[in-house]
Write a protein that holds these residues in place. Structure first.
Motif, mmCIF file in Angstrom:
data_model
loop_
_atom_site.group_PDB
_atom_site.id
_atom_site.type_symbol
_atom_site.label_atom_id
_atom_site.label_comp_id
_atom_site.label_asym_id
_atom_site.label_seq_id
_atom_site.Cartn_x
_atom_site.Cartn_y
_atom_site.Cartn_z
ATOM 1 N N GLU A 195 0.849 -1.196 0.000
ATOM 2 C CA GLU A 195 0.000 0.000 0.000
ATOM 3 C C GLU A 195 0.881 1.241 0.000
ATOM 4 O OE1 GLU A 195 -2.943 -0.600 3.157
ATOM 5 O OE2 GLU A 195 -4.167 -1.608 1.635
ATOM 6 N N GLY A 196 0.382 2.285 -0.646
ATOM 7 C CA GLY A 196 1.183 3.494 -0.824
ATOM 8 C C GLY A 196 1.246 4.389 0.396
ATOM 9 N N CYS A 197 0.366 4.170 1.362
ATOM 10 C CA CYS A 197 0.430 4.995 2.563
ATOM 11 C C CYS A 197 -0.046 4.170 3.753
ATOM 12 C CB CYS A 197 -0.418 6.258 2.406
ATOM 13 S SG CYS A 197 -2.181 5.936 2.463
ATOM 14 N N HIS A 256 -2.596 4.275 5.928
ATOM 15 C CA HIS A 256 -3.882 4.825 6.338
ATOM 16 C C HIS A 256 -4.417 4.031 7.526
ATOM 17 C CE1 HIS A 256 -4.896 1.427 3.764
ATOM 18 N NE2 HIS A 256 -5.985 1.344 4.482
ATOM 19 N N CYS A 299 -2.044 -1.364 -3.968
ATOM 20 C CA CYS A 299 -3.246 -0.526 -3.837
ATOM 21 C C CYS A 299 -3.328 0.413 -5.042
ATOM 22 C CB CYS A 299 -3.177 0.291 -2.552
ATOM 23 S SG CYS A 299 -2.003 1.651 -2.652
ATOM 24 N N GLY A 300 -4.363 1.226 -5.108
ATOM 25 C CA GLY A 300 -4.530 2.150 -6.226
ATOM 26 C C GLY A 300 -3.462 3.230 -6.284
ATOM 27 N N GLY A 301 -2.769 3.450 -5.165
ATOM 28 C CA GLY A 301 -1.650 4.395 -5.155
ATOM 29 C C GLY A 301 -2.065 5.847 -5.280
ATOM 30 N N CYS A 302 -3.223 6.207 -4.705
ATOM 31 C CA CYS A 302 -3.695 7.580 -4.888
ATOM 32 C C CYS A 302 -2.734 8.609 -4.288
ATOM 33 C CB CYS A 302 -5.104 7.749 -4.338
ATOM 34 S SG CYS A 302 -5.193 7.637 -2.560
ATOM 35 N N MET A 303 -1.953 8.204 -3.290
ATOM 36 C CA MET A 303 -1.022 9.149 -2.668
ATOM 37 C C MET A 303 0.340 9.161 -3.360
ATOM 38 S SD MET A 303 -2.756 10.450 -0.224
ATOM 39 C CE MET A 303 -1.686 11.144 1.030
HETATM 40 S S1 SF4 Z 1 -5.066 3.723 -2.431
HETATM 41 FE FE1 SF4 Z 1 -4.339 5.676 -1.655
HETATM 42 S S2 SF4 Z 1 -5.169 5.817 0.444
HETATM 43 FE FE2 SF4 Z 1 -5.296 3.683 -0.168
HETATM 44 S S3 SF4 Z 1 -3.389 2.755 0.632
HETATM 45 FE FE3 SF4 Z 1 -3.029 3.334 -1.533
HETATM 46 S S4 SF4 Z 1 -2.122 5.347 -1.420
HETATM 47 FE FE4 SF4 Z 1 -3.072 4.970 0.596
#
Ligand code: SF4
Ligand SMILES: Nc1nc2c(ncn2[C@@H]2O[C@H](COP(=O)(O)OP(=O)(O)OP(=O)(O)O)[C@@H](O)[C@H]2O)c(=O)[nH]1
Ligand SMILES: [Mg+2]
Length: 409
Positions: free
Chosen positions: A304-306, A308, A355-359
């Protein structure tokens, strides 16, 4: 960051590199007019990359990244240097800071080589001009070695800092039309219907970021965005004078939406649009197909990119493992990585699920895909994997024939 601000993943990431004490942190403070980083004459003051989102005129919304010195020593120092090098994976524009004393030595040459390998736009900054303005000869020598513009500044007096801002605006990559969320699929006046459920999971009082960004991109293409919930979709379609060019839905209600949209109308999901926008749709589709080859005991990395806040029925730690075990019917071992910790040794995994990597910015997402490719490990993201497991991927890919073709093979 405020909800009205430009999302972090859409900002130009500017990173500042250089040996210890050359004035990287003070230069960042001078550029931004803020106390972003701690400055001191102790070598090695900055021990971790420091990241800050802000407006930097004339460029606009940026993320600026301060880094530890490239010449840090000892075991801990080596670790810091490694972390500094990792920053390059999310850098869009690099500044390499030096001073008249140090010039362009081994440290600078090494970083320059890494920056060139990544084909990043960059410039050299010779700082502390108030102490010793580099002689014209020294400046030319650096320019010859670096083969990029050399800016002489003083972070202390501010001399040259405004020019450096202008130079940054020139260096920043322009918005590339190749990378659109949906705009490239549309002609002016096309109608796009967006299906956005408003349930308990939806945030109060607003739409989520991918929905907002998609609407914005439709409007930028001079097309028409019609937003509806899944329950009013039939009415919405009936009220239009002509079929829409495209229907985009939240994946959660895909089955219901698919039943209401005529088969000859393109239908896709927000997650598929973003998988393409951020990453490489074809590569992710191949990753989804790798699910068929999973064996008992295979290790799967969920990245996951962050970091959360995890909910009880968390997608990465609970749902994805459950769905994958169920679909594959195998004993699978799941490992997790969150935030900027993306393992280097991916070859021990049978599959990476991201993950979608929105961050994350596009550059970092592409680097993560490239790491998997280099290790020979298939990679898929949440959106594409879920669509595949639900059997809806073929329909979602209708607007993207290159990726759809992979499913036929
Ligand atoms: S999709 Fe966005 S909010 Fe969710 S884990 Fe990945 S980077 Fe974080
Ligand atoms: N005279 C003068 N001093 C400067 C200038 N820029 C930085 N300094 C001083 O140089 C020292 C180091 O500055 P920093 O900004 O902390 O240097 P850094 O490159 O971030 O150092 P590390 O975090 O240790 O890697 C401090 O004492 C600063 O005040 C400048 O343009 N002129
Ligand atoms: Mg510093």
């Amino acid at each position: 960051m405020s909800l009205n601000a430009t999302p972090r993943g859409e900002r130009v990431h500017i990173a500042i590199f250089g040996r210890r004490n050359v004035g990287k942190s003070r230069l960042i403070n001078a550029l931004t007019g803020q106390e972003v980083s701690i400055v001191s004459d102790v070598k090695g003051t900055t021990t971790d990359p420091v990241t800050k989102a802000m407006e930097l005129l004339p460029l606009g919304p940026i993320v600026i990244i301060d880094t530890p010195g490239l010449d840090d020593e000892g075991a801990l120092g080596a670790l810091r240097v490694q972390r500094t090098r990792d920053v390059l994976n999310r850098t869009d524009v690099a500044l390499l800071v030096t001073d008249a004393d140090g010039g362009f030595g081994a440290c600078e040459r090494e970083l320059a080589a890494a920056v060139r390998e990544k084909k990043l736009p960059w410039a050299v900054v010779v700082n502390k001009a108030d102490l010793a303005a580099p002689a014209e000869a020294a400046r030319r020598e650096i320019a010859t070695q670096a083969q990029v513009p050399v800016h002489v500044v003083s972070a202390a007096t501010g001399a040259g800092v405004e020019d450096l801002k202008l130079a940054l605006a020139r260096l920043a990559p322009e918005d590339d039309d190749k990378f659109r969320i949906v705009g490239d699929l549309l002609r002016p006046a096309d109608v796009v219907v967006l299906v956005t459920p408003i349930d308990k999971a939806a945030p109060k009082g607003r739409l989520i970021l991918p929905q907002q960004q998609t609407i914005r991109d439709v409007l930028e293409a001079d097309a028409i965005a019609v937003v509806t919930k899944e329950f009013e979709l039939r009415e919405t379609l009936a009220s239009l004078g002509r079929p829409p060019r495209l229907v985009v839905t939240d994946s959660q209600v895909f089955a219901k939406v698919a039943a209401d949209v005529p088969p000859d109308v393109w239908l896709t999901s927000f997650s598929i649009l973003f998988a393409r926008y951020k990453g490489d749709l074809a590569e992710l589709v191949r990753g989804a197909q790798a699910v068929e080859k999973l064996q008992d005991g295979d290790r799967i990395l969920v990245a996951e990119g962050c970091t959360h806040h995890r909910q009880s029925d968390d997608i990465g730690t609970v749902k994805i493992p459950r769905w994958l075990r169920h679909y594959a019917g195998k004993e699978l071992v799941f490992e997790h990585a969150a935030g900027l910790k993306y393992p280097r040794a991916l070859n021990e995994y049978a599959l990476v699920v991201h993950c979608g990597g929105c961050m994350l910015n596009r550059r970092e997402m592409h680097w993560r895909l490239a790491q998997a490719r280099a290790s020979g490990v298939p990679i898929v993201n949440y959106g594409v994997l879920i669509a595949y497991l639900q059997g809806i991927l073929p329909r979602c890919l209708a607007p993207f024939p290159d990726a759809a073709q992979l499913l036929d093979g």
